[in-house]
Design a protein around this motif. Structure first.
Motif, PDB file in Angstrom:
ATOM      1  N   SER A  15     -10.963   2.773 -14.943  1.00 26.45           N
ATOM      2  CA  SER A  15      -9.884   1.835 -15.201  1.00 26.45           C
ATOM      3  C   SER A  15      -8.703   2.220 -14.323  1.00 26.45           C
ATOM      4  CB  SER A  15      -9.513   1.892 -16.677  1.00 26.45           C
ATOM      5  OG  SER A  15      -8.981   3.162 -16.988  1.00 26.45           O
ATOM      6  N   LEU A  16      -8.270   1.266 -13.551  1.00 30.69           N
ATOM      7  CA  LEU A  16      -7.063   1.483 -12.759  1.00 30.69           C
ATOM      8  C   LEU A  16      -5.960   0.678 -13.389  1.00 30.69           C
ATOM      9  CD1 LEU A  16      -8.548   0.888  -9.222  1.00 30.69           C
ATOM     10  CD2 LEU A  16      -7.934   3.078 -10.184  1.00 30.69           C
ATOM     11  N   ASN A  17      -4.883   1.309 -13.596  1.00 29.65           N
ATOM     12  CA  ASN A  17      -3.790   0.493 -14.101  1.00 29.65           C
ATOM     13  C   ASN A  17      -3.227  -0.335 -12.943  1.00 29.65           C
ATOM     14  OD1 ASN A  17      -2.224   2.190 -12.588  1.00 29.65           O
ATOM     15  ND2 ASN A  17      -1.504   3.385 -14.345  1.00 29.65           N
ATOM     16  N   GLU A  18      -2.455  -1.276 -13.327  1.00 27.45           N
ATOM     17  CA  GLU A  18      -1.995  -2.245 -12.332  1.00 27.45           C
ATOM     18  C   GLU A  18      -1.245  -1.583 -11.187  1.00 27.45           C
ATOM     19  OE1 GLU A  18      -0.279  -6.735 -12.549  1.00 27.45           O
ATOM     20  OE2 GLU A  18      -0.500  -5.498 -14.341  1.00 27.45           O
ATOM     21  N   HIS A  19      -0.529  -0.602 -11.545  1.00 28.48           N
ATOM     22  CA  HIS A  19       0.242   0.143 -10.573  1.00 28.48           C
ATOM     23  C   HIS A  19      -0.655   0.777  -9.534  1.00 28.48           C
ATOM     24  CE1 HIS A  19       3.828   2.097  -9.374  1.00 28.48           C
ATOM     25  NE2 HIS A  19       3.297   3.286  -9.459  1.00 28.48           N
ATOM     26  N   GLU A  20      -1.644   1.456 -10.016  1.00 26.91           N
ATOM     27  CA  GLU A  20      -2.584   2.089  -9.106  1.00 26.91           C
ATOM     28  C   GLU A  20      -3.322   1.024  -8.312  1.00 26.91           C
ATOM     29  OE1 GLU A  20      -4.658   4.314 -12.123  1.00 26.91           O
ATOM     30  OE2 GLU A  20      -4.123   6.156 -11.109  1.00 26.91           O
ATOM     31  N   TYR A  24      -3.471   1.127  -4.416  1.00 29.79           N
ATOM     32  CA  TYR A  24      -4.737   1.301  -3.722  1.00 29.79           C
ATOM     33  C   TYR A  24      -5.051   0.136  -2.823  1.00 29.79           C
ATOM     34  CZ  TYR A  24      -5.628   5.180  -6.912  1.00 29.79           C
ATOM     35  OH  TYR A  24      -5.553   6.335  -7.600  1.00 29.79           O
ATOM     36  N   SER A  25      -4.735  -1.022  -3.319  1.00 34.03           N
ATOM     37  CA  SER A  25      -5.010  -2.157  -2.447  1.00 34.03           C
ATOM     38  C   SER A  25      -4.121  -2.112  -1.225  1.00 34.03           C
ATOM     39  CB  SER A  25      -4.840  -3.468  -3.194  1.00 34.03           C
ATOM     40  OG  SER A  25      -3.572  -3.522  -3.783  1.00 34.03           O
ATOM     41  N   GLY A  26      -2.919  -1.612  -1.405  1.00 32.20           N
ATOM     42  CA  GLY A  26      -2.064  -1.446  -0.237  1.00 32.20           C
ATOM     43  C   GLY A  26      -2.653  -0.475   0.758  1.00 32.20           C
ATOM     44  N   LEU A  27      -3.103   0.645   0.227  1.00 33.02           N
ATOM     45  CA  LEU A  27      -3.718   1.615   1.117  1.00 33.02           C
ATOM     46  C   LEU A  27      -4.979   1.061   1.739  1.00 33.02           C
ATOM     47  CD1 LEU A  27      -3.261   4.774  -1.077  1.00 33.02           C
ATOM     48  CD2 LEU A  27      -2.056   4.214   1.009  1.00 33.02           C
ATOM     49  N   HIS A  28      -5.609   0.290   0.980  1.00 28.80           N
ATOM     50  CA  HIS A  28      -6.819  -0.342   1.485  1.00 28.80           C
ATOM     51  C   HIS A  28      -6.515  -1.195   2.710  1.00 28.80           C
ATOM     52  CE1 HIS A  28     -10.183  -3.253   1.383  1.00 28.80           C
ATOM     53  NE2 HIS A  28     -10.856  -2.217   0.990  1.00 28.80           N
ATOM     54  N   TYR A  79     -11.582   3.550  -3.575  1.00 24.97           N
ATOM     55  CA  TYR A  79     -10.747   3.716  -4.768  1.00 24.97           C
ATOM     56  C   TYR A  79     -11.050   5.018  -5.470  1.00 24.97           C
ATOM     57  CZ  TYR A  79      -8.620  -0.851  -4.724  1.00 24.97           C
ATOM     58  OH  TYR A  79      -7.858  -1.931  -4.424  1.00 24.97           O
ATOM     59  N   VAL A  80     -12.318   5.302  -5.554  1.00 26.16           N
ATOM     60  CA  VAL A  80     -12.669   6.569  -6.185  1.00 26.16           C
ATOM     61  C   VAL A  80     -12.095   7.722  -5.384  1.00 26.16           C
ATOM     62  CG1 VAL A  80     -14.592   8.047  -6.824  1.00 26.16           C
ATOM     63  CG2 VAL A  80     -14.731   5.608  -7.224  1.00 26.16           C
ATOM     64  N   ALA A  81     -12.178   7.583  -4.087  1.00 28.00           N
ATOM     65  CA  ALA A  81     -11.643   8.640  -3.233  1.00 28.00           C
ATOM     66  C   ALA A  81     -10.161   8.827  -3.475  1.00 28.00           C
ATOM     67  CB  ALA A  81     -11.910   8.298  -1.770  1.00 28.00           C
ATOM     68  N   LEU A  82      -9.469   7.726  -3.606  1.00 28.96           N
ATOM     69  CA  LEU A  82      -8.028   7.831  -3.840  1.00 28.96           C
ATOM     70  C   LEU A  82      -7.753   8.528  -5.161  1.00 28.96           C
ATOM     71  CD1 LEU A  82      -6.808   4.353  -2.647  1.00 28.96           C
ATOM     72  CD2 LEU A  82      -6.392   6.534  -1.562  1.00 28.96           C
ATOM     73  N   LYS A  83      -8.544   8.163  -6.134  1.00 27.56           N
ATOM     74  CA  LYS A  83      -8.367   8.804  -7.426  1.00 27.56           C
ATOM     75  C   LYS A  83      -8.634  10.293  -7.334  1.00 27.56           C
ATOM     76  CE  LYS A  83      -7.741   6.157 -11.217  1.00 27.56           C
ATOM     77  NZ  LYS A  83      -7.035   6.522 -12.432  1.00 27.56           N
ATOM     78  N   LEU A 103      -3.966   9.767 -13.948  1.00 26.10           N
ATOM     79  CA  LEU A 103      -3.398  10.589 -12.893  1.00 26.10           C
ATOM     80  C   LEU A 103      -2.185   9.927 -12.264  1.00 26.10           C
ATOM     81  CD1 LEU A 103      -6.734  11.475 -11.164  1.00 26.10           C
ATOM     82  CD2 LEU A 103      -5.266  13.087 -12.364  1.00 26.10           C
ATOM     83  N   PRO A 104      -1.309  10.727 -11.692  1.00 27.73           N
ATOM     84  CA  PRO A 104      -0.269  10.125 -10.859  1.00 27.73           C
ATOM     85  C   PRO A 104      -0.882   9.637  -9.551  1.00 27.73           C
ATOM     86  CG  PRO A 104      -0.138  12.502 -10.739  1.00 27.73           C
ATOM     87  CD  PRO A 104      -1.174  12.194 -11.759  1.00 27.73           C
ATOM     88  N   LEU A 105      -0.117   8.959  -8.784  1.00 24.93           N
ATOM     89  CA  LEU A 105      -0.656   8.402  -7.551  1.00 24.93           C
ATOM     90  C   LEU A 105      -0.852   9.513  -6.529  1.00 24.93           C
ATOM     91  CD1 LEU A 105       1.557   5.273  -7.288  1.00 24.93           C
ATOM     92  CD2 LEU A 105      -0.844   5.362  -7.882  1.00 24.93           C
ATOM     93  N   PRO A 106      -1.851   9.341  -5.702  1.00 25.31           N
ATOM     94  CA  PRO A 106      -2.011  10.353  -4.645  1.00 25.31           C
ATOM     95  C   PRO A 106      -0.863  10.223  -3.651  1.00 25.31           C
ATOM     96  CG  PRO A 106      -3.572   8.555  -4.388  1.00 25.31           C
ATOM     97  CD  PRO A 106      -2.901   8.343  -5.684  1.00 25.31           C
ATOM     98  N   ARG A 107      -0.488  11.345  -3.166  1.00 20.44           N
ATOM     99  CA  ARG A 107       0.665  11.371  -2.284  1.00 20.44           C
ATOM    100  C   ARG A 107       0.194  11.517  -0.846  1.00 20.44           C
ATOM    101  NH1 ARG A 107       2.701  15.562  -5.165  1.00 20.44           N
ATOM    102  NH2 ARG A 107       2.294  14.497  -7.112  1.00 20.44           N
TER     103      ARG A 107
END
Lengths: 661, 139
Positions: A15-20, A24-28, A79-83, A103-107
């Motif tokens: 489950s990704l919260n909306e924020h993540e 992630y989509s941005g990073l994508h 996404y999994v990688a980002l997590k 988790l907090p967002l990856p930096r």
């Protein structure tokens, strides 16, 4: 659609919260997915490196997320990688189980300034997001449909329209290869705003809110869609533009402080009273200067004359001007006035010019305004390439800096850049450089420079600067004079061929003179006199007596009496005295001349030898020859200069059409 | 719902003519042209009798077997002609009047536009929009 929320290896639901989700989509998008949804591994590698984790853990992440097995980074793997990266940064072991933790967002370091922005916005929102995990599956389900539409540039109209409502909450980026940092930032911020509004409302209602929120954007998209399809363009650029327009529809149609100031000045130039109206005819003449086609101007008028009175109030004028500016920058004209351009809206804005709200507005504008300027660069090449390069420089500048006043100024300078496009066309290229220079100055100057530019546009365009007043014309006159002077000299010197002449030191002297530093600028008009008197000097150096006779002969009075020889000398001396500052080549001669008159004065009576005729003739010939030599030298110099000019002018000729066209 | 809407200038050339695309446009052009005679006739008779006060709405110009033609003339002798399908009996006079009124308003807006030269064909999107709204919605 659990495709992206699922994991390839385990099939467990993340489950990704909306924020993540958004992040992630941005990073994508950063990683530039190709059409099949796979991410370019180079980009992904960069991203991973930016996370500043040791390469061993990066390898592990790749392994665990399943990309290694698959050989590529698909969306779920990414996404999994980002997590996992987030987990690793948080200190948790890189394992699938850790992914499920909150988790907090990856930096990521040095990914333009996107992560910084995120982290400022991130923590408060994640806290508020605590209770909204229920929305996550819903939001996740939206995103893949977005992305699937992204993949295919040939999106149908219906898809686009269904796209729009999904846009606002899930800030999936438009398929634009332009610099995405500010895109993401502003989008994320808008997403954050919408998120904050959603906070506290039950998760069952986000759809309805979306409808409301997106209905104006939808409304706007539909006409733009129609407009675009009517235009018949199907390029990806148009799609991007439309996508961006509908998303940032407020922002290109919103008038900034500086624009408002500029419009106010323009209004005042037409009509000093801000409360009064500009008549239609006046406005027509004014807007016709923008060189837009008449049907478009007609349409702009229709849009902006809200009260249909045939005249423009100040706000209507601003609307019209803004539409013109937007059109010049390549935006398609809307079918109806965008919400933010409506007069009541603008009147609201007017009432709060200097409050911090407006500053906030500015900050919101600028981020999105970077986008229109990017769009300009990417899409419409109407504006000269030089402008676009400066825009890019400014853009890059702004990308590097944080959201600060500097950014505001650069974006507003960009806006002035865009404004500058308005009057710039009739101006010749030589005026480009000074204008470009003025742009880098702070805000307060830029408006005046644009004003001046506008005024310049009102007057007929200044012609390109004439070639320097060098020898092109004056030379011909001088040549004429020289030839005239030379002719009588030649005529008088045309005598029976003289006996062997004594060796001439003049040839050695002439180069000597040439080598002397040219301190004094050459006055061409004086040259004929040069020729005359320089001959005198040379003669004197050779032979004092003969020079005296030369003085005799070539003095302006042309009297042979020895009594007048003094006068001649003196007159010659006088004539030479004013010329002293002008002399170039014959500098040394003047010194000689100074030395010589006294001795010349001392023995005028000896200027009467018997073989006067012969020597006279000789002298004449010699002088004539010397004159010719000098004219030759002058002509060669002129020739070289003209050739230089000749080389320069085609360059100028080439630059003029390239900057105007 | 009109089948064809036309705006004719004072000099009797069309400023704007638009008809339902499925129909033969030429037929409508011809119809409108012939209706001009009727308009002239009505205008001249009305003008003589009433002097300055003139009815702008001319009413049914003439009916044919297929359709009805309505006319409207402005004070500047610009004529509006609406051709309506005869089968469409639900249209009442008031509706036609309101259509003309809308047309007239839209036309004045076009005229107010300083970029529009009187005598040029009307190229206003707003005007087009209004006309489309009045035309028969064909599938």
């Amino acid at each position: 659609m659990d495709q992206d929320s699922g994991v390839a290896s385990g099939g467990s639901f993340i489950s990704l919260n909306e924020h993540e989700q958004r992040y992630y989509s941005g990073l994508h998008s950063l990683c530039q997915a190709d059409t099949s949804g796979n991410l370019s591994s180079g980009r992904v590698a960069e991203l991973f490196k930016a996370s500043q984790l040791p390469p061993g853990s990066l390898h592990k992440v790749t392994e665990v997320c399943g990309a290694k097995r698959l050989g590529y980074f698909g969306v779920p793997q990414f996404y999994v990688a980002l997590k996992l990266l987030a987990a690793a940064q948080a200190g948790l072991p890189i394992r699938l189980e850790s992914v499920t933790a909150n988790l907090p967002l990856p930096r990521f370091a040095e990914l333009k300034n996107e992560p910084e922005m995120w982290h400022s916005a991130g923590p408060p929102i994640t806290e508020s997001q605590g209770g909204q995990s229920g929305t996550a599956p819903g939001s996740v389900s939206w995103a893949p449909s977005d992305r699937s539409t992204f993949r295919h540039p040939e999106v149908s109209l219906e898809k686009k329209e269904s796209w729009c409502p999904l846009r606002s909450p899930s800030s999936s980026p438009p398929p634009s290869p332009l610099t995405y940092c500010s895109y993401l930032y502003s989008k994320q911020r808008n997403g954050a705003d919408s998120q904050i509004t959603y906070e506290g409302k039950p998760s069952s209602q986000p759809m309805s809110q979306l409808e409301q929120h997106s209905s104006p954007s939808n409304y706007r998209t539909k006409p733009t869609v129609e407009h675009l399809t009517a235009a018949g363009a199907s390029s990806a650029e148009q799609l991007e533009q439309q996508g961006v327009v509908d998303y940032s529809d407020d922002d290109p149609w919103r008038i900034t402080e500086e624009q408002l100031e500029y419009y106010t000045n323009q209004f005042k130039s037409l009509q000093p009273d801000l409360g009064a109206l500009i008549l239609g005819g006046v406005a027509k003449n004014f807007f016709t200067k923008s060189k837009l086609p008449i049907p478009e101007l007609s349409h702009i008028w229709e849009l902006s004359d809200v009260d249909r009175d045939g005249a423009l109030t100040f706000f209507e004028f601003c609307i019209a001007f803004h539409l013109i500016v937007a059109r010049k920058n390549g935006y398609p004209l809307p079918e109806s006035l965008p919400r933010t351009l409506r007069p009541e809206f603008m009147q609201q804005d007017e009432s709060v010019p200097e409050t911090p709200e407006s500053v906030e507005h500015l900050i919101v504008f600028e981020d999105a305004e970077v986008r229109p300027s990017q769009m300009d660069q990417g899409i419409i090449k109407r504006i000269q390439p030089s402008y676009s390069t400066t825009k890019q420089d400014l853009k890059e500048e702004s990308c590097r800096q944080d959201a600060s006043l500097k950014r505001v100024t650069t974006s507003q300078e960009k806006r002035t850049l865009q404004l500058d496009a308005f009057p710039r066309r009739p101006e010749p290229p030589q005026e480009l450089e000074p204008q470009m220079r003025t742009r880098t100055r702070p805000r307060s100057y830029s408006s005046t420079s644009v004003e001046d530019a506008m005024k310049k546009a009102e007057e007929p365009p200044t012609p390109p600067p004439r070639p320097q007043k060098t020898h092109s014309r004056a030379s011909s006159l001088d040549l004429n004079k020289l030839l005239q002077q030379g002719a009588p000299g030649v005529k008088s010197g045309w005598l029976p061929p003289p006996p062997a002449l004594p060796p001439r030191p003049s040839t050695s002297q002439v180069p000597h003179f040439i080598n002397t530093p040219e301190k004094i600028p050459l006055n061409k008009v004086q040259q004929p006199n040069f020729a005359d008197f320089s001959l005198f000097k040379e003669e004197e150096e050779n032979n004092v007596k003969s020079e005296e006779r030369g003085l005799h002969r070539f003095s302006p009075s042309t009297e042979d009496s020895p009594n007048t020889s003094k006068q001649d000398v003196i007159s010659v001396h006088h004539n030479q005295a004013p010329q002293k500052p002008i002399r170039k080549k014959y500098h040394a001669e003047s010194q000689n001349q100074d030395a010589i008159p006294p001795p010349a004065v001392s023995h005028p009576p000896t200027a009467k030898p018997a073989p006067k005729l012969l020597s006279r003739q000789r002298r004449e010939i010699q002088m004539a020859i010397r004159k010719n030599k000098e004219t030759n030298a002058v002509l060669t110099r002129l020739n070289s200069e003209l050739q230089q000019q000749l080389k320069e002018t085609p360059e100028q000729c080439l630059s003029v059409p390239s900057s105007v066209g | 719902m009109a089948v064809c809407i036309a705006v004719i200038a004072k000099e009797n050339y069309p400023l704007y003519i638009r008809s339902v695309p499925t129909q033969n446009k030429l037929k409508f052009h011809y119809t409108v042209h012939t209706s001009l005679d009727v308009v002239e006739e009505k205008v001249s008779t009305v003008g003589k009798s009433l002097g300055d006060q003139r009815e702008l709405y001319l009413g049914l110009l003439y009916p044919t077997e297929d359709y009805k033609v309505y006319g409207y003339v402005t004070n500047s002798k610009v004529k509006f002609v609406i051709v309506v399908d005869s089968s469409n009996t639900s249209l009442r006079d008031n509706e036609i009047r309101s259509m003309f009124r809308k047309l007239h308003n839209s036309f004045t807006d076009v005229m107010c536009n300083p970029f529009h030269n009187p005598g040029d064909p009307i190229q206003s999107k707003a005007f087009d929009g209004i006309v489309s709204g009045m035309m028969v919605q064909t599938g």
